[in-house]
Design a protein around this motif. Sequence first.
Motif, PDB file in Angstrom:
ATOM      1  N   ALA A  86       0.844  -1.198   0.000  1.00 30.16           N
ATOM      2  CA  ALA A  86       0.000   0.000   0.000  1.00 30.16           C
ATOM      3  C   ALA A  86       0.881   1.250   0.000  1.00 30.16           C
ATOM      4  N   GLY A  87       0.421   2.255  -0.709  1.00 37.55           N
ATOM      5  CA  GLY A  87       1.133   3.528  -0.772  1.00 37.55           C
ATOM      6  C   GLY A  87       0.701   4.459   0.352  1.00 37.55           C
ATOM      7  N   PRO A  88       1.356   5.618   0.455  1.00 41.46           N
ATOM      8  CA  PRO A  88       1.089   6.534   1.565  1.00 41.46           C
ATOM      9  C   PRO A  88      -0.342   7.074   1.614  1.00 41.46           C
ATOM     10  N   ARG A  89      -0.950   7.323   0.461  1.00 40.12           N
ATOM     11  CA  ARG A  89      -2.333   7.829   0.468  1.00 40.12           C
ATOM     12  C   ARG A  89      -3.300   6.787   1.017  1.00 40.12           C
ATOM     13  N   LYS A  90      -3.110   5.541   0.639  1.00 41.20           N
ATOM     14  CA  LYS A  90      -3.994   4.472   1.116  1.00 41.20           C
ATOM     15  C   LYS A  90      -3.792   4.246   2.612  1.00 41.20           C
ATOM     16  N   ILE A  91      -2.558   4.299   3.064  1.00 40.03           N
ATOM     17  CA  ILE A  91      -2.265   4.120   4.492  1.00 40.03           C
ATOM     18  C   ILE A  91      -2.902   5.240   5.297  1.00 40.03           C
ATOM     19  N   LYS A  92      -2.754   6.457   4.833  1.00 42.28           N
ATOM     20  CA  LYS A  92      -3.341   7.606   5.539  1.00 42.28           C
ATOM     21  C   LYS A  92      -4.856   7.473   5.618  1.00 42.28           C
ATOM     22  N   ALA A  93      -5.494   7.103   4.526  1.00 40.78           N
ATOM     23  CA  ALA A  93      -6.951   6.938   4.514  1.00 40.78           C
ATOM     24  C   ALA A  93      -7.381   5.830   5.469  1.00 40.78           C
ATOM     25  N   ASP A  94      -6.634   4.753   5.518  1.00 42.44           N
ATOM     26  CA  ASP A  94      -6.957   3.643   6.414  1.00 42.44           C
ATOM     27  C   ASP A  94      -6.843   4.083   7.872  1.00 42.44           C
ATOM     28  N   LEU A  95      -5.786   4.808   8.205  1.00 42.87           N
ATOM     29  CA  LEU A  95      -5.612   5.274   9.583  1.00 42.87           C
ATOM     30  C   LEU A  95      -6.729   6.242   9.977  1.00 42.87           C
ATOM     31  N   GLN A  96      -7.116   7.112   9.058  1.00 42.23           N
ATOM     32  CA  GLN A  96      -8.225   8.028   9.331  1.00 42.23           C
ATOM     33  C   GLN A  96      -9.506   7.251   9.580  1.00 42.23           C
ATOM     34  N   GLN A  97      -9.738   6.225   8.801  1.00 41.84           N
ATOM     35  CA  GLN A  97     -10.940   5.407   8.940  1.00 41.84           C
ATOM     36  C   GLN A  97     -10.984   4.713  10.302  1.00 41.84           C
ATOM     37  N   HIS A  98      -9.817   4.405  10.855  1.00 41.28           N
ATOM     38  CA  HIS A  98      -9.744   3.742  12.151  1.00 41.28           C
ATOM     39  C   HIS A  98      -9.611   4.726  13.317  1.00 41.28           C
ATOM     40  N   GLY A  99      -9.828   6.007  13.050  1.00 38.77           N
ATOM     41  CA  GLY A  99      -9.887   6.989  14.120  1.00 38.77           C
ATOM     42  C   GLY A  99      -8.552   7.467  14.642  1.00 38.77           C
ATOM     43  N   VAL A 100      -7.498   7.310  13.881  1.00 32.92           N
ATOM     44  CA  VAL A 100      -6.185   7.790  14.310  1.00 32.92           C
ATOM     45  C   VAL A 100      -6.106   9.289  14.030  1.00 32.92           C
ATOM     46  N   ALA A 101      -5.652  10.052  15.005  1.00 33.16           N
ATOM     47  CA  ALA A 101      -5.556  11.509  14.874  1.00 33.16           C
ATOM     48  C   ALA A 101      -4.512  11.883  13.829  1.00 33.16           C
ATOM     49  N   GLU A 102      -4.810  12.917  13.056  1.00 38.28           N
ATOM     50  CA  GLU A 102      -3.889  13.364  12.010  1.00 38.28           C
ATOM     51  C   GLU A 102      -2.551  13.796  12.576  1.00 38.28           C
ATOM     52  N   ALA A 103      -2.549  14.206  13.840  1.00 37.00           N
ATOM     53  CA  ALA A 103      -1.302  14.641  14.478  1.00 37.00           C
ATOM     54  C   ALA A 103      -0.271  13.514  14.528  1.00 37.00           C
ATOM     55  N   LEU A 104      -0.707  12.272  14.470  1.00 35.06           N
ATOM     56  CA  LEU A 104       0.211  11.130  14.528  1.00 35.06           C
ATOM     57  C   LEU A 104       0.801  10.755  13.176  1.00 35.06           C
ATOM     58  N   PHE A 105       0.217  11.245  12.078  1.00 34.92           N
ATOM     59  CA  PHE A 105       0.617  10.803  10.744  1.00 34.92           C
ATOM     60  C   PHE A 105       2.092  11.052  10.447  1.00 34.92           C
ATOM     61  N   ASP A 106       2.588  12.255  10.763  1.00 34.34           N
ATOM     62  CA  ASP A 106       3.982  12.573  10.457  1.00 34.34           C
ATOM     63  C   ASP A 106       4.936  11.625  11.172  1.00 34.34           C
ATOM     64  N   SER A 107       4.678  11.385  12.458  1.00 29.74           N
ATOM     65  CA  SER A 107       5.579  10.496  13.198  1.00 29.74           C
ATOM     66  C   SER A 107       5.493   9.067  12.675  1.00 29.74           C
ATOM     67  N   VAL A 108       4.297   8.642  12.272  1.00 31.89           N
ATOM     68  CA  VAL A 108       4.128   7.291  11.731  1.00 31.89           C
ATOM     69  C   VAL A 108       4.916   7.145  10.431  1.00 31.89           C
ATOM     70  N   PHE A 109       4.802   8.103   9.534  1.00 28.29           N
ATOM     71  CA  PHE A 109       5.506   8.013   8.253  1.00 28.29           C
ATOM     72  C   PHE A 109       7.020   8.173   8.432  1.00 28.29           C
ATOM     73  N   ASN A 110       7.433   8.980   9.404  1.00 30.56           N
ATOM     74  CA  ASN A 110       8.868   9.076   9.699  1.00 30.56           C
ATOM     75  C   ASN A 110       9.397   7.758  10.247  1.00 30.56           C
ATOM     76  N   GLU A 111       8.612   7.101  11.070  1.00 34.24           N
ATOM     77  CA  GLU A 111       8.997   5.813  11.649  1.00 34.24           C
ATOM     78  C   GLU A 111       9.116   4.741  10.558  1.00 34.24           C
ATOM     79  N   LEU A 112       8.237   4.798   9.565  1.00 31.96           N
ATOM     80  CA  LEU A 112       8.293   3.820   8.473  1.00 31.96           C
ATOM     81  C   LEU A 112       9.569   3.956   7.665  1.00 31.96           C
ATOM     82  N   ASP A 113      10.004   5.198   7.452  1.00 28.86           N
ATOM     83  CA  ASP A 113      11.212   5.475   6.693  1.00 28.86           C
ATOM     84  C   ASP A 113      11.218   4.698   5.369  1.00 28.86           C
TER      85      ASP A 113
END
Length: 163
Positions: A86-113
Amino acid sequence: MNDNIDPADALDPTMSEPDRKVIVASITRMLARREHSMEEIVRKLTQKGLEEAAILPVLDEFREAGIQSDARYAEARARSLMLKGAGPRKIKADLQQHGVAEALFDSVFNELDADWFELARQVKEKRFGGQHPQEYKDKMKQMQFLSYRGFSQSHINYAVNGE
């Protein structure tokens, strides 16, 4: 309302001890299997007929103890989706659907590297092979596939055209 309420009773004075035990046991079982977002836990327990007002105080205790964490859930979910192509747009949409706050997205994508360009190329090659498409129709098919998988246009261009 009485201001001299014992803090232990303040969680939910209407909740009986058996209800609390059911909620604690349910949350524990869920988190023992895998990480869950707070919203996901609440949704599953309300579907079982438990009241949200009774669930939230118990869930807050799990969060304060570090047992439930939306950040850990987001990292685990994002890594799992990335490993499935899955690409970044699909991952972001999935996390939003599961109620993850947008504030966490940057740290999540940085962690994925992740190298999204390389991942898009690998996903494309797994599905269509290593050759660049010669026909317009084939090129559009590959681009649409990668777009559906959640890659950006620049990732798609790199994977399909080698640009």
